[in-house]
Design an enzyme around this catalytic site. Structure first.
Site, mmCIF file in Angstrom:
data_model
loop_
_atom_site.group_PDB
_atom_site.id
_atom_site.type_symbol
_atom_site.label_atom_id
_atom_site.label_comp_id
_atom_site.label_asym_id
_atom_site.label_seq_id
_atom_site.Cartn_x
_atom_site.Cartn_y
_atom_site.Cartn_z
ATOM 1 N N HIS A 12 0.897 -1.400 0.105
ATOM 2 C CA HIS A 12 -0.048 0.064 0.036
ATOM 3 C C HIS A 12 0.907 1.131 0.060
ATOM 4 O O HIS A 12 1.492 1.540 0.991
ATOM 5 C CB HIS A 12 -0.865 -0.044 1.248
ATOM 6 C CG HIS A 12 -1.838 1.271 1.254
ATOM 7 N ND1 HIS A 12 -3.213 0.926 1.236
ATOM 8 C CD2 HIS A 12 -1.581 2.625 1.118
ATOM 9 C CE1 HIS A 12 -3.779 2.191 1.501
ATOM 10 N NE2 HIS A 12 -3.017 3.063 1.304
ATOM 11 N N HIS A 14 1.517 5.461 -1.792
ATOM 12 C CA HIS A 14 1.104 6.722 -2.494
ATOM 13 C C HIS A 14 2.465 7.100 -3.192
ATOM 14 O O HIS A 14 3.574 7.527 -2.394
ATOM 15 C CB HIS A 14 0.507 7.794 -1.619
ATOM 16 C CG HIS A 14 -0.745 7.362 -1.026
ATOM 17 N ND1 HIS A 14 -2.152 7.073 -1.465
ATOM 18 C CD2 HIS A 14 -0.915 6.429 0.046
ATOM 19 C CE1 HIS A 14 -2.852 6.828 -0.988
ATOM 20 N NE2 HIS A 14 -2.262 6.418 0.318
ATOM 21 N N LYS A 98 -9.455 0.025 -5.795
ATOM 22 C CA LYS A 98 -9.496 0.690 -4.469
ATOM 23 C C LYS A 98 -10.694 1.308 -4.205
ATOM 24 O O LYS A 98 -11.111 2.318 -5.039
ATOM 25 C CB LYS A 98 -8.373 2.045 -4.611
ATOM 26 C CG LYS A 98 -8.378 2.818 -3.349
ATOM 27 C CD LYS A 98 -7.827 1.822 -1.851
ATOM 28 C CE LYS A 98 -7.770 2.453 -0.709
ATOM 29 N NZ LYS A 98 -6.576 2.966 -0.230
ATOM 30 N N HIS A 135 -10.371 1.479 1.727
ATOM 31 C CA HIS A 135 -10.311 2.368 2.840
ATOM 32 C C HIS A 135 -11.647 2.283 3.835
ATOM 33 O O HIS A 135 -12.840 2.944 3.456
ATOM 34 C CB HIS A 135 -10.266 3.820 2.200
ATOM 35 C CG HIS A 135 -9.744 4.779 3.318
ATOM 36 N ND1 HIS A 135 -8.502 5.486 3.472
ATOM 37 C CD2 HIS A 135 -10.567 5.233 4.338
ATOM 38 C CE1 HIS A 135 -8.508 6.172 4.649
ATOM 39 N NE2 HIS A 135 -9.701 6.282 5.019
ATOM 40 N N HIS A 173 -4.644 -0.417 5.767
ATOM 41 C CA HIS A 173 -4.120 0.315 6.993
ATOM 42 C C HIS A 173 -5.197 0.137 8.239
ATOM 43 O O HIS A 173 -5.768 1.291 8.660
ATOM 44 C CB HIS A 173 -3.803 1.730 6.700
ATOM 45 C CG HIS A 173 -4.905 2.476 5.721
ATOM 46 N ND1 HIS A 173 -6.320 2.426 6.162
ATOM 47 C CD2 HIS A 173 -4.752 3.160 4.675
ATOM 48 C CE1 HIS A 173 -6.961 3.237 4.902
ATOM 49 N NE2 HIS A 173 -5.879 3.453 4.225
ATOM 50 N N ASP A 246 1.584 2.703 3.492
ATOM 51 C CA ASP A 246 0.545 4.001 3.288
ATOM 52 C C ASP A 246 1.624 5.071 3.140
ATOM 53 O O ASP A 246 1.096 6.052 3.795
ATOM 54 C CB ASP A 246 -0.417 3.953 4.202
ATOM 55 C CG ASP A 246 -1.711 4.971 3.911
ATOM 56 O OD1 ASP A 246 -1.564 5.165 2.863
ATOM 57 O OD2 ASP A 246 -2.514 5.171 4.676
#
Ligand code: DOR
Ligand code: ZN
Length: 342
Positions: A12, A14, A98, A135, A173, A246
């Protein structure tokens, strides 16, 4: 002391785009062989073609001499078509879709308002074995921010998995004991990722000596009982829990701000931070499973062949790094980390 592990993956991550992306890709590529790349760009990555072009930009940002494979994802909007899901499932570079509840976090405005609207897409994903990456937070402003994960489990996730019991699903997460218990109560098509900050910090860290914007991420840090539940899950050896940093870079000026962005950048020291958490729990022998074996097993990918070595050695994290025309303040900026990837 020294430990050697199969080279890990980040399930995971970004990476953003353009100069920001080029600034952060090297940190991840130095540590991880592969990473599941989040699609919450502006505008979001909603088609296979966009994801493949984004993948190419990431590949071009990998420093020569490092091997790094970006594993791409699509952003679930209420207008994503079943045909696009079929295309994604056939593409070797697309590994998940996602789900952001609209408004839950950074760049989630195009996310899902009503799960009813995406049922045909989820049904197709279940049929084709394409993972749904969730999420897990409700967005209702009346729900206390610290309860948003547990309420999401009750209000949305239970119904979803009852309706699609074979859907491959990652609760991303996880931050609560309820999240851990929920994953444990499912079958092996359900997994959960855990970040370094949620293993190392509880919510006191948000106010340690003053407001600490660099400890703010979503889902927000929780009470100590929850941190302990996460450590127990991560170090249990249970293959349904795996590493997902994350790591979410934001420019310093957007973090240190009257309305600071959510996201903690940890890619500069991710595996070292996990090593600290596992060492504190006396479970360094379980780190390799969590970091390098359980994720590939869930995603049906081969385990990496290379090894990495970590030494028990103190080093000081830089106070900030270049980030396009701004700066990036990393997790533990200016502080000591006790493990070092060589
Ligand atoms: O803290 C976070 N930052 N949580 C998310 O879910 C998104 C991420 C980001 O993109 O900055
Ligand atoms: Zn994220």
């Amino acid at each position: 002391m020294q430990i050697t592990l199969t080279r890990p993956d980040d399930w995971h991550l970004h990476l953003r785009d353009e100069a920001a992306m080029r600034a952060v890709v090297p940190y991840t590529a130095r540590q991880f062989a592969r990473a599941i790349v989040m699609p919450n760009l502006v505008p979001p990555i909603t088609s296979v073609d966009q994801a493949l072009r984004y993948r190419q930009r990431i590949v071009e940002a990998v420093p020569t001499g490092l091997s790094f494979e970006p594993l791409m994802t699509l952003y679930l909007t209420e207008s994503l078509s079943v045909t696009e899901i079929e295309k994604a499932a056939l593409d070797p570079h697309i590994h998940g879709v996602k789900l952001y509840p609209a408004g839950a976090t950074t760049n989630s405005d195009s996310g899902v308002r009503d799960v009813q609207a995406v049922l045909p897409v989820l049904e197709k994903m279940e049929e084709l074995g394409l993972p749904l990456l969730v999420h897990g937070e409700v967005t209702n402003p009346e729900v206390d921010v610290f309860d948003r994960e547990s309420v999401f489990i009750e209000k949305t996730l239970n119904g979803l998995i009852t309706r699609f019991p074979k859907l491959k699903l990652v609760l991303e997460h996880i931050t609560t004991k309820e999240g851990v218990d929920w994953v444990l109560a499912q079958t092996e098509n359900v997994g959960g990722t855990i970040t370094p900050q949620h293993l190392l910090l509880n919510r006191n860290a948000l106010f340690q000596g003053g407001m600490r914007p660099h400890h703010y991420c979503l889902p927000v840090l929780k009470r100590e009982v929850h941190r302990e539940a996460l450590v127990k899950a991560a170090t249990s050896g249970n293959s349904r829990f795996f590493l997902g940093t994350d790591s979410a870079p934001h420019a310093q000026s957007r973090k240190e701000n009257a309305c600071g962005c959510a996201g903690i950048f940890s890619a500069h020291a991710a595996i070292e931070l996990y090593a600290e958490a596992f060492e504190q729990a006396n479970a360094l022998d379980r780190l390799e499973g969590f970091a390098s074996l359980h994720g590939p097993q869930f995603y049906g990918l081969p385990v990496n062949k290379e090894k990495i070595t970590l030494n028990k050695r103190d080093w000081t994290v830089d106070s900030s790094y270049p980030f396009g025309d701004d700066r990036l303040v990393p997790f533990r900026a200016g502080e000591t980390i006790h493990w070092k990837l060589e």
